[in-house]
Enzyme design. Structure first.
Site, PDB file in Angstrom:
ATOM      1  N   GLY A   1       7.759  -8.820  -0.966  1.00  0.00           N
ATOM      2  CA  GLY A   1       9.400  -9.174  -1.257  1.00  0.00           C
ATOM      3  C   GLY A   1      10.334  -9.754  -0.874  1.00  0.00           C
ATOM      4  O   GLY A   1       9.490  -9.765   0.475  1.00  0.00           O
TER       5      GLY A   1
ATOM      6  N   CYS B   1       3.753  -4.516   2.083  1.00  0.00           N
ATOM      7  CA  CYS B   1       4.655  -6.100   3.556  1.00  0.00           C
ATOM      8  C   CYS B   1       5.712  -4.713   3.182  1.00  0.00           C
ATOM      9  O   CYS B   1       6.537  -3.741   3.833  1.00  0.00           O
ATOM     10  CB  CYS B   1       4.193  -6.711   2.513  1.00  0.00           C
TER      11      CYS B   1
ATOM     12  N   MET C   1       5.891  -1.870   2.032  1.00  0.00           N
ATOM     13  CA  MET C   1       5.968  -0.685   2.877  1.00  0.00           C
ATOM     14  C   MET C   1       6.984  -0.054   3.703  1.00  0.00           C
ATOM     15  O   MET C   1       7.867   0.776   4.324  1.00  0.00           O
ATOM     16  CB  MET C   1       4.698  -0.919   4.883  1.00  0.00           C
TER      17      MET C   1
ATOM     18  N   HIS D   1      -0.946  -7.617   3.457  1.00  0.00           N
ATOM     19  CA  HIS D   1      -1.416  -7.731   2.446  1.00  0.00           C
ATOM     20  C   HIS D   1      -2.846  -7.824   2.083  1.00  0.00           C
ATOM     21  O   HIS D   1      -3.740  -8.492   2.405  1.00  0.00           O
ATOM     22  CB  HIS D   1      -0.845  -9.019   2.094  1.00  0.00           C
TER      23      HIS D   1
ATOM     24  N   GLU E   1      -4.271  -7.445  -0.434  1.00  0.00           N
ATOM     25  CA  GLU E   1      -4.584  -7.482  -1.993  1.00  0.00           C
ATOM     26  C   GLU E   1      -5.025  -9.023  -1.989  1.00  0.00           C
ATOM     27  O   GLU E   1      -5.908  -9.325  -2.730  1.00  0.00           O
ATOM     28  CB  GLU E   1      -3.344  -7.435  -2.536  1.00  0.00           C
TER      29      GLU E   1
HETATM   30  N1  GLN Z   1      10.347  -9.863   3.427  1.00  0.00           N
HETATM   31  C1  GLN Z   1      10.261  -9.410   4.339  1.00  0.00           C
HETATM   32  C2  GLN Z   1      10.081 -10.033   5.958  1.00  0.00           C
HETATM   33  O1  GLN Z   1      10.041 -10.661   6.059  1.00  0.00           O
HETATM   34  C3  GLN Z   1       8.208  -8.402   3.477  1.00  0.00           C
HETATM   35  C4  GLN Z   1       7.494  -9.475   3.226  1.00  0.00           C
HETATM   36  C5  GLN Z   1       6.666  -9.770   2.377  1.00  0.00           C
HETATM   37  O2  GLN Z   1       7.070  -8.752   1.289  1.00  0.00           O
HETATM   38  N2  GLN Z   1       5.473  -9.788   1.925  1.00  0.00           N
HETATM   39  O3  GLN Z   1       8.877  -9.171   6.396  1.00  0.00           O
END
Ligand code: GLN
Length: 532
Positions: A355, A382, A385, A508, A510
């Site tokens: 997110g 992402c 993590m 990612h 997925e």
């Molecule tokens: N917002 C976070 C970043 O830009 C994670 C992005 C994501 O979860 N795809 O590093």
């Protein structure tokens, strides 16, 4: 095959009928016959790519290996066909116009007045043919986003008309429509389909094949009627009934001979129908798996399409673990220390979702703390993590204000930070760390157990990174960095080895889970959730 064949998939009557699934199914069936196939999506909106779109507008943003932010339908193409798509597989009206306008500024058009026809349509046609010309595919399937009748779709439909005229047998149009059932009358209604085909015909396109989405079986009488009114062969009127899983669709299409009709119409030998053995084996296993595994997905978007690839990866991994994976969406904005136990206690495993921005992040920390202290199998993806490391910094390392630079630029403990090269960027679109990067995995880790390999490549889409200044403190306190980019030293995977399965990945995974090749990390996570 000497010449590339082009199949266009258009849609009428309503949106969301599943053009992506029909395109993927056609691709699958042709691929099973030994042809090389790729699928591309043309989206009629003005954005250059969907990267800047809110997931509520357009669902998940998919990322290709070459770092293009793409429409989620490309995820279906990859999951069905096991292929890798690229930037050339997803074109938007914005990209088409940008390219034409750039050429105009360079003076390439030698003083001509630039118009929708021929300049925009020529650019669309060039992009349709690009993949076929460059990679010599036997079939290029082009899905046109939107619905026939939309103002935005007109240049695309005009391009298809011209291409069909120029290519003859080498081009074909499959039109997908909807046949509603009127409960009060107890009848299926074909009129919307007739109107939608008329609309196409008025633009000079005669569809060769009609696929009718329906909730009830269509009788022969009804098919005859549609065929007659729409100038389409009766056997080229195919029904697409609602299925318990989208992965059934290729089989249902094959039973009705969709692939043979395509081959016949394009002047190719039909031969024997392929058995689709591994695909059927996957479906058999899926139907036999009745025992459940419950996975909580903690995130802020309460919309299925926003996490499309994660949902598919989990459900595929469930099948390969002989379980039916049920995903429970857990809204992180509503999670508090007071209700977290109630919300999470029945889950076998928790995914902390990706997110952007601060909304709902605090709830993610609440969930992570619960999982870490109750040893619930946890998979952070992402932003997930990044949240795993922030929660650890706050509650284990004791840095109360630990945060990501994204959420708080002034924190004195920026365990997730912005890279220097990212700081200078002012444009939002297409400027994150995108696409596949290498990662070297520590042999003594859950990640290695899953991958069975020290060298992997995974796709990225983020701006912020683990701050290596804190690495030693994390490791000393029990959170290990088990995957690292060999060139930049950026941390890709973190784990708490003393817990059953507690893994966060900056990438990612997925995006690269397919029906016939489920992703190793999802397989291993679901297995841990079952063992719990
Ligand atoms: N917002 C976070 C970043 O830009 C994670 C992005 C994501 O979860 N795809 O590093």
């Amino acid at each position: 095959m000497a010449e590339t064949k082009y199949i266009f998939v258009t849609g009428g009557v309503a949106s969301s009928l599943g053009k992506g699934i029909i395109s993927s199914s056609i691709g699958k069936l042709l691929q099973a016959r030994g042809y090389s196939v790729t699928i591309q999506k043309f989206d009629p909106y003005i954005n250059i790519d969907p990267g800047t779109l809110n997931p509520y507008e357009h669902g998940e943003c998919y990322v290709t290996v070459d770092g293009h932010e793409a429409d989620l339908d490309l995820g279906h193409y990859e999951r069905f066909l096991g292929i890798q798509t690229t930037k050339a597989n997803n074109i938007t009206t914005g990209r088409i116009y940008k390219s034409v306008i750039d050429k105009e500024r360079r003076g390439d058009y030698l003083g001509k007045t630039i118009q929708v026809i021929p300049h925009i349509t020529d650019e669309i046609k060039r992009n349709v043919k690009l993949l076929g010309n460059k990679y010599k595919f036997d079939f290029v399937i082009t899905e046109i986003g939107g619905t026939v009748g939309d103002i935005e779709s007109l240049p695309y439909l005009e391009s298809i008309r011209q291409l069909k005229w120029e290519m003859g047998k080498n081009a074909l149009c499959v039109h997908l429509t909807y046949v509603p059932y009127l409960a009060a009358a107890g009848e299926l209604k074909t009129k919307p389909t007739q109107h939608s085909v008329k609309e196409l015909q008025s633009l000079g396109i005669q569809p060769d094949i009609l696929v009718l989405r329906t909730e009830h079986e269509l009788g022969t009488g009804l098919r005859k009627k549609v065929a007659l009114f729409c100038n389409v062969d009766e056997k080229a009127v195919i029904q697409s009934l609602d299925m318990p899983t989208i992965y059934e669709v290729p089989l249902r299409m094959q039973e009705q001979g969709l692939d043979s009709i395509i081959l016949q119409k394009m002047g190719l030998p039909v031969g024997e129908t392929p058995s689709l053995g591994p695909w059927r084996a996957f479906l058999d296993r899926r139907h036999k798996a009745t025992e459940m595994v419950h996975i909580g997905l903690v995130g802020k978007y309460d919309l299925q399409d926003a996490y499309k690839s994660i949902l598919e990866a989990v459900s595929q991994a469930g099948t390969y673990n002989d379980r039916k994976a049920k995903i429970h969406f857990i809204n992180s904005e509503k999670l508090t220390d007071a209700n977290v136990e109630e919300e999470l206690k029945d889950m076998d495993g928790i995914i902390i979702g990706p997110g952007f921005g601060p909304r709902g992040v605090e709830g993610k920390f609440v969930a992570i703390k619960y999982c870490r202290t109750h040893d619930v199998p946890t998979f952070g993806i992402c932003l997930g993590m990044q949240c795993i490391t922030i929660e650890f910094a706050r509650n284990v390392l004791g840095f109360e204000d630990a945060n990501s630079y994204e959420m708080n630029e002034k924190t004195s403990h920026n365990v997730i930070d912005i890279m220097e090269e990212q700081k200078a960027i002012t444009n939002m679109g297409g400027t994150m760390r995108l696409g596949a990067y290498e990662c070297v995995i520590d042999k003594d880790s859950k990640a290695y157990e899953a991958y069975q390999s020290e060298h992997i490549q995974e796709r990225h889409r983020h701006r912020y990174e683990f701050n290596n200044e804190y690495k030693e403190q994390f490791e000393a306190a029990g959170m290990k960095c088990t995957g690292v980019n060999p060139e930049s030293g950026l941390v890709e995977i973190v784990e708490i080895p003393t817990l059953k399965w507690f893994v966060g990945v900056q990438f990612h995974p997925e995006y690269s889970s397919t029906v016939l090749k489920p992703h190793p990390l999802f397989l291993s996570f679901i297995k841990a959730a079952i063992d719990k």
